[in-house]
Write a protein that holds these residues in place. Structure first.
Motif, PDB file in Angstrom:
ATOM      1  N   UNK A   1       0.854  -1.188   0.000  1.00  0.00           N
ATOM      2  CA  UNK A   1       0.000   0.000   0.000  1.00  0.00           C
ATOM      3  C   UNK A   1       0.889   1.236   0.000  1.00  0.00           C
ATOM      4  N   UNK A   2       0.663   2.117  -0.960  1.00  0.00           N
ATOM      5  CA  UNK A   2       1.447   3.341  -1.050  1.00  0.00           C
ATOM      6  C   UNK A   2       0.664   4.503  -0.436  1.00  0.00           C
ATOM      7  N   UNK A   3       1.125   4.955   0.719  1.00  0.00           N
ATOM      8  CA  UNK A   3       0.566   6.139   1.373  1.00  0.00           C
ATOM      9  C   UNK A   3       1.756   6.964   1.838  1.00  0.00           C
ATOM     10  N   UNK A   4       1.807   8.209   1.436  1.00  0.00           N
ATOM     11  CA  UNK A   4       2.943   9.049   1.825  1.00  0.00           C
ATOM     12  C   UNK A   4       2.861   9.386   3.310  1.00  0.00           C
ATOM     13  N   UNK A   5       4.011   9.699   3.877  1.00  0.00           N
ATOM     14  CA  UNK A   5       4.030  10.090   5.280  1.00  0.00           C
ATOM     15  C   UNK A   5       3.223  11.368   5.487  1.00  0.00           C
ATOM     16  N   UNK A   6       3.185  12.256   4.488  1.00  0.00           N
ATOM     17  CA  UNK A   6       2.375  13.474   4.603  1.00  0.00           C
ATOM     18  C   UNK A   6       0.893  13.138   4.705  1.00  0.00           C
ATOM     19  N   UNK A   7       0.438  12.152   3.930  1.00  0.00           N
ATOM     20  CA  UNK A   7      -0.957  11.723   4.020  1.00  0.00           C
ATOM     21  C   UNK A   7      -1.246  11.121   5.391  1.00  0.00           C
ATOM     22  N   UNK A   8      -0.309  10.341   5.894  1.00  0.00           N
ATOM     23  CA  UNK A   8      -0.482   9.735   7.211  1.00  0.00           C
ATOM     24  C   UNK A   8      -0.543  10.802   8.301  1.00  0.00           C
ATOM     25  N   UNK A   9       0.242  11.847   8.142  1.00  0.00           N
ATOM     26  CA  UNK A   9       0.254  12.926   9.133  1.00  0.00           C
ATOM     27  C   UNK A   9      -1.065  13.690   9.180  1.00  0.00           C
TER      28      UNK A   9
ATOM     29  N   UNK B   1      -5.774   3.480   5.617  1.00  0.00           N
ATOM     30  CA  UNK B   1      -5.114   2.276   5.118  1.00  0.00           C
ATOM     31  C   UNK B   1      -6.148   1.340   4.491  1.00  0.00           C
ATOM     32  N   UNK B   2      -7.286   1.202   5.137  1.00  0.00           N
ATOM     33  CA  UNK B   2      -8.350   0.367   4.599  1.00  0.00           C
ATOM     34  C   UNK B   2      -8.846   0.870   3.259  1.00  0.00           C
ATOM     35  N   UNK B   3      -9.029   2.170   3.139  1.00  0.00           N
ATOM     36  CA  UNK B   3      -9.468   2.751   1.862  1.00  0.00           C
ATOM     37  C   UNK B   3      -8.434   2.487   0.772  1.00  0.00           C
ATOM     38  N   UNK B   4      -7.187   2.691   1.100  1.00  0.00           N
ATOM     39  CA  UNK B   4      -6.124   2.540   0.107  1.00  0.00           C
ATOM     40  C   UNK B   4      -5.931   1.070  -0.276  1.00  0.00           C
ATOM     41  N   UNK B   5      -6.146   0.167   0.665  1.00  0.00           N
ATOM     42  CA  UNK B   5      -5.931  -1.254   0.364  1.00  0.00           C
ATOM     43  C   UNK B   5      -6.991  -1.788  -0.596  1.00  0.00           C
ATOM     44  N   UNK B   6      -8.167  -1.179  -0.621  1.00  0.00           N
ATOM     45  CA  UNK B   6      -9.200  -1.635  -1.551  1.00  0.00           C
ATOM     46  C   UNK B   6      -8.913  -1.187  -2.967  1.00  0.00           C
ATOM     47  N   UNK B   7      -8.009  -0.250  -3.112  1.00  0.00           N
ATOM     48  CA  UNK B   7      -7.641   0.248  -4.443  1.00  0.00           C
ATOM     49  C   UNK B   7      -6.505  -0.558  -5.060  1.00  0.00           C
ATOM     50  N   UNK B   8      -5.872  -1.389  -4.260  1.00  0.00           N
ATOM     51  CA  UNK B   8      -4.702  -2.148  -4.739  1.00  0.00           C
ATOM     52  C   UNK B   8      -5.150  -3.284  -5.615  1.00  0.00           C
TER      53      UNK B   8
END
Length: 76
Positions: free
Chosen positions: A49-57, A69-76
Motif C-alpha cells: 500500500x502506497x501512502x505518503x508520510x504526509x498523508x499519514x500525518x 489504510x483500509x481505503x487505500x488497500x481496496x484500491x490495490x
C-alpha cells in the motif's frame, strides 16, 4: 485493518501496546514524524500500500490511520 495497523505499530515500530487505541491521537500513540515515515515504508513493504508520510500525518487518530489504510488497500 485496525488489527493489522496495531500489529505493525507494536511489532515493527516498537510502540507500546497500551498506547495504541482507536481514539488515541498520533502523539498519544507515539507516532512522531519519523515514525510516520517508517510506517509509510512498512505499509509499502508488507502490504503493498502506497501512502505518503504526509498523508499519514493528516490523520488525527489511530482509527483515522486504519481507515485511510483500509481505503487505500481496496484500491490495490
Amino acid at each position: 485493518m485496525y488489527d493489522t495497523l496495531k500489529n505493525i505499530l507494536i511489532h515493527d515500530l516498537h510502540l507500546t501496546e497500551e498506547d495504541i487505541r482507536p481514539e488515541a491521537s498520533r502523539e498519544e500513540a507515539g507516532l512522531d514524524s519519523l515514525a510516520m515515515v517508517e510506517l509509510s515504508m512498512m505499509l509499502s513493504k508488507r502490504l503493498g500500500i502506497e501512502i505518503s508520510d504526509d498523508e499519514l500525518l493528516d490523520a488525527a487518530t489511530v482509527a483515522d490511520l486504519a481507515h485511510l489504510i483500509g481505503q487505500r488497500s481496496t484500491r490495490v
